[in-house]
Design a protein around this motif. Structure first.
Motif, PDB file in Angstrom:
ATOM      1  N   PHE A 105     -27.579  -8.927 -24.013  1.00  0.00           N
ATOM      2  CA  PHE A 105     -27.650  -8.764 -22.557  1.00  0.00           C
ATOM      3  C   PHE A 105     -26.364  -8.142 -22.038  1.00  0.00           C
ATOM      4  N   GLU A 106     -26.491  -6.998 -21.360  1.00  0.00           N
ATOM      5  CA  GLU A 106     -25.317  -6.271 -20.859  1.00  0.00           C
ATOM      6  C   GLU A 106     -25.113  -6.449 -19.358  1.00  0.00           C
ATOM      7  N   GLY A 107     -25.997  -7.206 -18.723  1.00  0.00           N
ATOM      8  CA  GLY A 107     -25.779  -7.511 -17.311  1.00  0.00           C
ATOM      9  C   GLY A 107     -26.812  -6.887 -16.380  1.00  0.00           C
ATOM     10  N   LEU A 108     -26.612  -7.153 -15.092  1.00  0.00           N
ATOM     11  CA  LEU A 108     -27.484  -6.628 -14.046  1.00  0.00           C
ATOM     12  C   LEU A 108     -26.916  -5.311 -13.542  1.00  0.00           C
ATOM     13  N   TYR A 109     -27.798  -4.371 -13.294  1.00  0.00           N
ATOM     14  CA  TYR A 109     -27.380  -3.043 -12.855  1.00  0.00           C
ATOM     15  C   TYR A 109     -28.139  -2.631 -11.600  1.00  0.00           C
ATOM     16  N   VAL A 110     -27.603  -1.623 -10.931  1.00  0.00           N
ATOM     17  CA  VAL A 110     -28.263  -1.046  -9.763  1.00  0.00           C
ATOM     18  C   VAL A 110     -28.398   0.450 -10.015  1.00  0.00           C
ATOM     19  N   CYS A 111     -29.546   1.015  -9.667  1.00  0.00           N
ATOM     20  CA  CYS A 111     -29.719   2.465  -9.848  1.00  0.00           C
ATOM     21  C   CYS A 111     -28.955   3.188  -8.742  1.00  0.00           C
ATOM     22  N   GLY A 112     -27.965   3.960  -9.150  1.00  0.00           N
ATOM     23  CA  GLY A 112     -27.153   4.687  -8.180  1.00  0.00           C
ATOM     24  C   GLY A 112     -27.720   6.053  -7.866  1.00  0.00           C
ATOM     25  N   GLY A 113     -28.568   6.576  -8.742  1.00  0.00           N
ATOM     26  CA  GLY A 113     -29.155   7.891  -8.537  1.00  0.00           C
ATOM     27  C   GLY A 113     -29.683   8.408  -9.865  1.00  0.00           C
ATOM     28  N   TRP A 114     -30.221   9.617  -9.855  1.00  0.00           N
ATOM     29  CA  TRP A 114     -30.741  10.189 -11.091  1.00  0.00           C
ATOM     30  C   TRP A 114     -30.648  11.692 -11.032  1.00  0.00           C
ATOM     31  N   GLU A 115     -30.725  12.327 -12.186  1.00  0.00           N
ATOM     32  CA  GLU A 115     -30.719  13.786 -12.225  1.00  0.00           C
ATOM     33  C   GLU A 115     -31.521  14.253 -13.433  1.00  0.00           C
ATOM     34  N   ILE A 116     -31.823  15.534 -13.434  1.00  0.00           N
ATOM     35  CA  ILE A 116     -32.569  16.142 -14.541  1.00  0.00           C
ATOM     36  C   ILE A 116     -31.572  16.810 -15.471  1.00  0.00           C
ATOM     37  N   GLU A 117     -31.766  16.572 -16.766  1.00  0.00           N
ATOM     38  CA  GLU A 117     -30.841  17.121 -17.758  1.00  0.00           C
ATOM     39  C   GLU A 117     -31.665  17.656 -18.931  1.00  0.00           C
ATOM     40  N   GLN A 118     -31.204  18.720 -19.541  1.00  0.00           N
ATOM     41  CA  GLN A 118     -31.877  19.239 -20.744  1.00  0.00           C
ATOM     42  C   GLN A 118     -31.545  18.347 -21.932  1.00  0.00           C
ATOM     43  N   GLN A 119     -32.591  17.835 -22.603  1.00  0.00           N
ATOM     44  CA  GLN A 119     -32.373  17.031 -23.815  1.00  0.00           C
ATOM     45  C   GLN A 119     -33.517  17.327 -24.767  1.00  0.00           C
ATOM     46  N   PRO A 120     -33.308  17.202 -26.058  1.00  0.00           N
ATOM     47  CA  PRO A 120     -34.421  17.389 -26.989  1.00  0.00           C
ATOM     48  C   PRO A 120     -35.400  16.221 -26.924  1.00  0.00           C
ATOM     49  N   ASP A 121     -36.698  16.492 -27.118  1.00  0.00           N
ATOM     50  CA  ASP A 121     -37.666  15.394 -27.173  1.00  0.00           C
ATOM     51  C   ASP A 121     -37.810  14.913 -28.628  1.00  0.00           C
ATOM     52  N   MET A 122     -38.802  14.051 -28.886  1.00  0.00           N
ATOM     53  CA  MET A 122     -39.003  13.471 -30.218  1.00  0.00           C
ATOM     54  C   MET A 122     -39.161  14.539 -31.297  1.00  0.00           C
ATOM     55  N   ASP A 123     -39.766  15.688 -30.926  1.00  0.00           N
ATOM     56  CA  ASP A 123     -39.965  16.774 -31.894  1.00  0.00           C
ATOM     57  C   ASP A 123     -38.790  17.736 -31.927  1.00  0.00           C
TER      58      ASP A 123
END
Ligand SMILES: [Zn+2]
Ligand SMILES: [Zn+2]
Length: 272
Positions: A105-123
């Motif tokens: 357990f690493e604790g309670l978090y709050v979502c501060g925001g989000w963004e789109i990023e290029q990352q490879p998928d499973m394939d």
């Protein structure tokens, strides 16, 4: 009741978390229908594709959303994280280092925001991934210590309300990396408004605040009705300003469910 998890202690995912609170037993984001929280799992063994999850030096955590192939979409678990503030859900972060092993357990978090990023998928194909900036709730205390030393906020109630509503919904919009300070400011905007709304009297027992703080403000505490822990931004329709006695009662009283339901009806009415 508080969450029964201790910081940095290890738990058995199925027995200690899902058997007790429900939620999907696989994957990175688990959204139990009847518990006031969302369980987030990170680490290579967690059945989670976000190999690029990373703790930043300011304490925030970059968490890659859900979706193994193709572009990620803002649905199911991803949407649950984005909307957790307005839905009154806590975010609980767990780290797994080994497939099938215990989760820490690493604790309670709050979502501060989000963004789109290029990352490879499973394939290994490049795709658009949703990356959330989660900030630790421990840095967002709204208890008395801040309040006693804060300068009084001298703004009209309508303006405070405007700021609070904006703060509650800020994580719904895509935003680049949001620093802890920003989420703290959102959290404070909600608190400032709710305390101003109460106008010096407890929203549960209606008694005047028990004392004035050093800066001359009536002392009341902001209580998050839906969430099990106070702290972080929240919708003003689910936060109440309480005297310390009523606040403890709302967390520990034998009649806490009734009390919280009454409070919820009362603040919803105020925010109509
Ligand atoms: Zn009270
Ligand atoms: Zn509370």
């Amino acid at each position: 009741m508080l969450w029964p998890f201790e910081l940095h202690r290890s738990y058995h995912r199925r027995n200690d978390i899902h058997a007790r609170f429900g939620g999907q037993q696989q994957g990175g984001i688990s959204t139990p229908a009847d518990a006031p929280g969302i369980f987030i799992f990170t680490g290579h063994g967690a059945g989670h594709v976000g190999y690029q999850d990373v703790f930043e030096t300011d304490g925030s955590f970059r968490y890659t959303g859900q979706g193994q192939l193709g572009d990620m979409r803002m649905i199911s678990g991803n949407r649950a994280i984005r909307d957790h503030v307005q839905n009154g859900k806590d975010l609980l972060l767990f780290q797994q280092t080994k497939k099938g092993g215990p989760v820490r357990f690493e604790g309670l978090y709050v979502c501060g925001g989000w963004e789109i990023e290029q990352q490879p998928d499973m394939d290994g194909q490049p795709r658009q991934a949703i990356v959330f900036t989660l900030v630790p709730q421990s840095g967002l205390s709204i208890e008395g210590e801040d309040l006693a030393t804060d300068a009084p906020v001298d703004l009209p109630l309508a303006e405070l309300r405007e700021r609070a509503l904006k703060a509650a919904l800020a994580s719904n919009e895509a935003s680049p990396r949001i620093a802890l300070a920003n989420v703290r400011a959102r959290s404070k905007a909600v608190r400032d408004y709710v305390l101003a709304r109460a106008a010096g009297a407890c929203e549960a027992c209606r008694s005047p605040a028990p004392f004035l703080t050093g800066t001359g403000q009536p002392y009341l505490e902001a209580h998050h009705i839906h969430k099990l822990s106070d702290g972080g931004p929240d919708h003003p329709a689910s936060v109440a300003a309480l005297c310390p006695n009523c606040h403890r009662q709302a967390h520990f009283g034998v009649d806490q469910v009734i009390l919280n339901n009454e409070l919820l009806a009362r603040v919803k009415e105020l925010e109509k």
